[in-house]
Structure formats: C-alpha cells, structure tokens
Design an enzyme around this catalytic site. Structure first.
Site, short mmCIF file in Angstrom:
data_model
loop_
_atom_site.label_atom_id
_atom_site.label_comp_id
_atom_site.label_asym_id
_atom_site.label_seq_id
_atom_site.Cartn_x
_atom_site.Cartn_y
_atom_site.Cartn_z
N ASP A 39 41.87 42.03 66.30
CA ASP A 39 41.66 41.69 65.40
C ASP A 39 39.73 40.88 66.04
O ASP A 39 39.59 40.50 66.82
CB ASP A 39 41.78 40.07 64.80
CG ASP A 39 40.91 40.28 63.11
OD1 ASP A 39 42.26 40.30 62.64
OD2 ASP A 39 39.81 40.09 63.05
N THR A 96 39.53 46.38 47.04
CA THR A 96 38.93 47.43 46.05
C THR A 96 37.60 47.90 46.06
O THR A 96 36.84 47.22 46.38
CB THR A 96 39.43 47.54 44.66
OG1 THR A 96 40.84 46.53 44.30
CG2 THR A 96 39.58 47.49 43.24
N GLU A 167 54.10 37.25 50.59
CA GLU A 167 53.84 35.60 50.80
C GLU A 167 54.75 34.40 50.34
O GLU A 167 55.29 34.53 49.93
CB GLU A 167 51.84 35.15 51.01
CG GLU A 167 51.48 36.08 51.39
CD GLU A 167 49.66 36.12 51.42
OE1 GLU A 167 49.69 35.11 51.11
OE2 GLU A 167 49.09 36.86 51.65
N ALA A 225 55.90 50.26 43.63
CA ALA A 225 56.74 49.08 43.96
C ALA A 225 55.80 47.78 43.61
O ALA A 225 56.79 46.74 42.59
CB ALA A 225 57.10 49.17 45.50
N ASN A 226 54.76 47.61 44.07
CA ASN A 226 54.50 46.86 43.35
C ASN A 226 53.45 46.96 42.48
O ASN A 226 53.69 45.68 41.20
CB ASN A 226 53.17 46.45 44.22
CG ASN A 226 53.04 45.66 45.91
OD1 ASN A 226 54.49 45.12 45.75
ND2 ASN A 226 51.78 45.40 46.44
N LEU A 229 56.61 45.71 40.01
CA LEU A 229 56.71 43.80 40.00
C LEU A 229 55.66 43.21 39.11
O LEU A 229 56.26 43.03 38.11
CB LEU A 229 56.78 43.77 41.68
CG LEU A 229 57.70 44.07 42.15
CD1 LEU A 229 57.49 43.71 43.70
CD2 LEU A 229 59.65 43.34 42.29
N CYS A 278 47.06 41.57 46.49
CA CYS A 278 47.95 43.21 46.21
C CYS A 278 48.21 43.81 45.34
O CYS A 278 47.87 44.75 44.37
CB CYS A 278 48.96 43.14 47.07
SG CYS A 278 48.49 43.03 48.98
N LYS A 281 45.15 44.92 42.75
CA LYS A 281 44.38 46.04 44.17
C LYS A 281 45.55 47.72 44.01
O LYS A 281 44.67 48.75 43.92
CB LYS A 281 44.41 45.20 45.42
CG LYS A 281 44.10 46.42 46.75
CD LYS A 281 44.22 45.70 47.50
CE LYS A 281 44.92 45.45 48.62
NZ LYS A 281 46.22 46.48 49.25
N ARG A 435 53.45 27.20 34.63
CA ARG A 435 54.75 27.76 35.57
C ARG A 435 55.64 27.12 34.88
O ARG A 435 56.74 27.99 35.57
CB ARG A 435 54.28 26.78 37.46
CG ARG A 435 52.93 27.53 38.14
CD ARG A 435 53.28 29.76 38.22
NE ARG A 435 51.99 29.50 38.77
CZ ARG A 435 52.16 30.85 39.48
NH1 ARG A 435 52.99 31.42 39.45
NH2 ARG A 435 50.96 31.48 39.93
#
Ligand code: NAD
Ligand code: UGA
Length: 464
Positions: A39, A96, A167, A225-226, A229, A278, A281, A435
């Site tokens: 990195d 983005t 995550e 896929a994202n 979801l 994600c 974006k 939540r």
C-alpha cells in the site's frame, strides 16, 4: 527466507478493507503460497504489521497471526514486489468521481489506472492481473490495453474476481463464501489464467461454489449484486413509511414476506438507511452505465433506490425534529452508534453522518457514542469538532439528553439499563430507534416516548 519454496507468489496492491482480510485468508489457507500486500499508505502498512490492525473486523487478527511472517507480508515496496509476483490482485479504492464527465455517478479510476501503469513499468515477466476492486463493466479490457503497450514483449492477462464480503462478517464470508466469481476472456490464455485463480480458492472452497464467467458478466454481476441488496433495503424502508401512516408493523410485514421462499428472509430489516462505502457508489455506477447506453428508464429505476435511501435518512431526522416540538436547537441528542453497521469501525457513507449534519444544521447539541467508530467519526466531523461531543460510554452520552437516536445495531445497545438512563434524561424523554433493535413496549413503560421505524409510535401525550 528463500522464496523458492513457495509454489505461487501473489501480490495484492491495496491493503484496505478488502485487500488485507482477503489476502490474510489466502495466506492462512495456503501456506504453500507467498502472499504480499502493498500500500502507498505507510501508517496502514505499519498497522498491518502490528497487533493494532488498521481496521476492526471480528476474527481478523487471528487469521493474520496464523500467516504473518510465515507466508504473509505487508510492505510499501511496490516495484520489487511487482517484479517477483506472478499473480497481482488489485484492490485499490474506486470511489465515485467528483469531477468532470460522469461526476457524481461514474467510478474514479485514477488509482486503478496508476496501478496498471506501475505494474507495466516494474514487470519483467508475464503476469495475471486480478481485478478485486469493484469496477465499471469493460474496465478489464481497458486495463489490458494499457498493460499491453509495453516494449518488453510481456503478456498480461486480466481476470475479474470481484469481492462479495460484507464488513463485520468478512472472515466468515471469506472462509465460507456463498460463491467466488472468476471471470476471464474465453481465449486459451484467458482460460488458463482463470484456472490459475480457481486453483487458489479451491484450496478451501468446494469447487461447485467457484463460478466462472466471461469478463463482462463478472464485472456486471458485482454491480448488480450490490444494487439488488440495496434495492431490498430501499423497498422495505419505503414500506416502513407507509406502515407508520396505517398503524401496520413493518417487522410483521417483513416476516410475512420473508417466509415466502421465493422472496427469502434476509436484508428485510427496515433502517435509518443503508450506508457503507459501496452500495451508493455501485448503484450510481450502474446508473451511469445505463445512461451511457441510452437506457434512461433502466437508469431511473436504479437511481430511485438511492433516492429512497436519501428519503429515509431525511424522514428519520424530520421525525426527531417534529417529535421534539419542532425545535432541537440547544437540545442534547445522544446518537447511539456512528458506524454504518454493527461490528465494524467503518463510517463511510454512514447514515449517522447525515443525521449528525442535519441535526447540527438545526443547532442541536449532538453527542456521538460508538464502541469502535469514534476515531473515524472524529475524522469525518473534524470541521465541526468544536460543537460535537464524543462519548464512548452510552450512559454518559445520554446523561441530561433530551433524546436518544439509535443509529447502529450494536448488541450493546440492546442490553443497556434504560431505567437508569431514563432517570438521568431531560423530560419528556424521547428515543428514536433507527434500527428497531430495542424493546419498545418496555421503554414506553419506563416512561420514554418511543419512535420505532415502521411501527406505531408509543407516546405518552396524545395531543401532540
Ligand atoms: P480501502 O480504501 O479500504 O483500501 C484501498 C487501499 O488502496 C487504500 O489503503 C489505499 O491507500 C490503497 N491504494 C490506492 N492507490 C494505491 C496505489 N496506487 N498503490 C498502492 N496502494 C494504493 O478500500 P476497500 O474498502 O478495501 O475497497 C477496495 C475495492 O473493493 C473497492 O473497489 C470497493 O468497491 C471494493 N469492495 C469493497 C468492499 C468492502 O466491504 N469495503 C467489499 C467488496 C468490494
Ligand atoms: C455490502 C454487501 O453485502 C457485500 O456483499 C459487498 O461485497 C459489499 O457491500 C461491498 O461491495 O462493499 P457491506 O456494505 O459491508 O456489504 O454491509 P451490508 O451488510 O451489506 O450492509 C450495508 C448497509 O445496509 C448497512 O448500513 C446495513 O446496516 C444496511 N442494512 C442491511 C439494512 O439497513 N437492512 C438490512 O436488512 C440489511
């Protein structure tokens, strides 16, 4: 340590939420491979070399410790590591774009392209380049074009291996994934490269979960896929607004839907909105792709998923404002949670950031509490530091507060002593459960005015 004893030398560029855990898992499962993660961020690499990892992810340190120093290495040396590796995963950030053509929607590929150029310059042998980052469709083709313009006669085969980990559950997802997707060109060299990547994952994942496809299908599947979801969350969140109007209960509705095996029961928890680096974006990336091909109706359909998420976040703040007699100015409001979801320290695109900003605009006195994300919250809000309080202990955060808003579904918030909290709050005391994780009836009986999402509000004064 002689690196001849390793049967594959793998490099990953980008030691972030994906590169670090993914490579740690490969190294732990495949002691026969040498795995190096590089990195440009020196502090991050030092943290990966220590026991204070740069990200909080349950179980990650154990996996890192199994392999670190044996066949897993973290480094800032790009050139030497490119030269000696035959397989290079690229897992750099693809945010983005904020400027020029496609600003606000398309992906900013500058970090990616820089990697391609670095690889081309430092290479002295043929290599397989693996797209681990989430990228617009056809990026692999563009990358191959950049890589192939070399005067050394080298061949670079670009393969797509998008990551599906979430995550907070990254280790479980990497150890036991629903599927691993490997896309390549369907030429002889493409298929050979594809098999070489399949071989890595076959060390611990059953072959029937290793799916292969052409390059474009792999790149597109990740974006889709994202988007699917996120669409489920926006769908249930849209229904939560209606439930509040008609005295229905969104949890009951979600249960009914979830028991239909065609719909399935996951990702149906109404919330203050989805966050994370994600979803937004990747949907916007899909929207941009559709617009580029003139598919305006398709683009508008997917964009509405993001609009619904904005609406839900805004609706949550409006509910707080209206309940607190249309003014939160100078009122102490304790936010329980700042991470975008539980079990992570990540705050990127967290709904808590939006809620905090909106409450600050209304001049509320915001106190942020979170067991793992306070450092990131401070970085996100550094320009407002003088007017925000940070308090890890939720009891202290709620002391003398007018209201509590639950923004992250940390288990710890379910287990607090709310009688003790209520006694120290201003009256009337309000709780907004973004939540739906608390026992609302019990809170109401303690004395709170309770505002769950998508359920009837439990309030002690009916005339408001
Ligand atoms: P991140 O920001 O945590 O990590 C990216 C790392 O790349 C950073 O540490 C950065 O310093 C490094 N980097 C950038 N340019 C570099 C260069 N030229 N050389 C060396 N290092 C460089 O990002 P992330 O969350 O790990 O995401 C990476 C990619 O994976 C993105 O495309 C994302 O969409 C995708 N993805 C993320 C997740 C997730 O849960 N975070 C899951 C699946 C896919
Ligand atoms: C998501 C996907 O689940 C991963 O498969 C994907 O690899 C990753 O994005 C990515 O590409 O970055 P992640 O963002 O880490 O993973 O976490 P999720 O569990 O998907 O949660 C995203 C957001 O949705 C969180 O804010 C979460 O609280 C919210 N959410 C989730 C809800 O509001 N309701 C739900 O029912 C589920």
């Amino acid at each position: 340590m002689g690196s001849e004893k390793f049967t594959k030398k793998i490099l990953c560029i980008g030691a972030g939420y994906v590169g670090g855990p993914t490579m740690a898992m490969i190294a732990a499962k495949c002691p026969q491979y040498k795995v190096t993660v590089v990195d440009i961020n020196k502090e991050k690499i030092s943290a990966w070399q220590s026991d204070e990892l740069p990200i909080f992810e349950p179980g990650l340190l154990d996996v890192v410790k199994q392999a670190r120093g044996r066949n897993l290495f973290f480094s800032t040396e790009l050139e030497k590591n490119i030269e000696e590796s035959e397989i290079i995963f690229v897992s750099v950030n693809t945010p983005t774009k904020t400027f020029g053509e496609g600003a606000g929607k398309s992906a900013d590929l500058q970090y990616w392209e820089k990697c391609a150029r670095d690889i081309r310059e430092a290479s002295k042998s043929d290599k397989i380049i693996v797209e681990k980052s989430t990228l617009p469709v056809k990026t692999a083709i563009a990358m191959e074009r950049i890589l192939s313009v070399n005067e050394k006669g080298l061949h670079f085969e670009v393969v797509s291996n998008p990551e599906f980990l979430a995550e907070g559950t990254a280790i479980r997802d990497l150890e036991n994934p629903d599927r691993v997707l490997i896309g390549s060109k369907e030429t002889e060299s493409g298929l050979k490269a594809r098999e070489s990547i399949v071989e890595i994952f076959a060390n611990w994942i059953p072959r029937d979960r290793l799916i292969t496809s052409n390059l474009m299908s792999a790149e597109l599947s990740k974006l889709v896929a994202n988007s699917f979801l996120a669409q489920r969350i926006s769908s249930i969140n849209s229904i939560s607004a209606l439930c509040e109007k008609v005295d229905a209960n969104v949890t009951e509705v979600a249960k009914v839907l979830g028991m239909d095996s065609r719909i399935g029961n996951k990702f149906l928890n109404a919330s203050v909105g989805y966050g994370g680096s994600c979803f937004k974006k990747d949907i916007l990336n899909l929207v941009y792709l559709c617009e580029t091909f003139g598919l305006h109706e398709v683009a508008a359909y997917w964009e509405s998923v993001v609009k619904m998420n904005d609406y839900q976040q805004n609706r949550f703040v409006q509910t707080i404002n209206q309940a607190l007699f249309n003014t939160v100015a100078n009122k102490r409001i304790a936010l329980f949670g700042f991470a975008f979801k539980a079990n992570t320290s990540d705050t990127r695109e967290s709904p808590a950031f939006y809620v905090t900003k909106k409450l600050m605009e209304e001049k509320a006195h915001v106190v942020i509490s979170d067991p793992k994300a306070l450092n990131n919250a401070k970085i996100d809000l550094k320009n407002y530091d003088s007017i925000i309080e940070y308090e890890e202990d939720p009891y202290k955060a709620a002391d003398k507060a007018h209201a509590i808003a639950v923004l992250t579904e940390w288990n710890l918030y379910k287990e607090l002593d709310y009688e003790k909290i209520y006694k120290k709050m201003e009256r009337p005391a309000f709780i907004f459960d973004g939540r739906n994780i608390l026992d609302h009836q019990k809170l109401f009986e303690i004395g709170f005015n309770v505002y769950p999402l998508g359920k009837p509000h439990l309030i002690h004064f009916k005339d408001v």
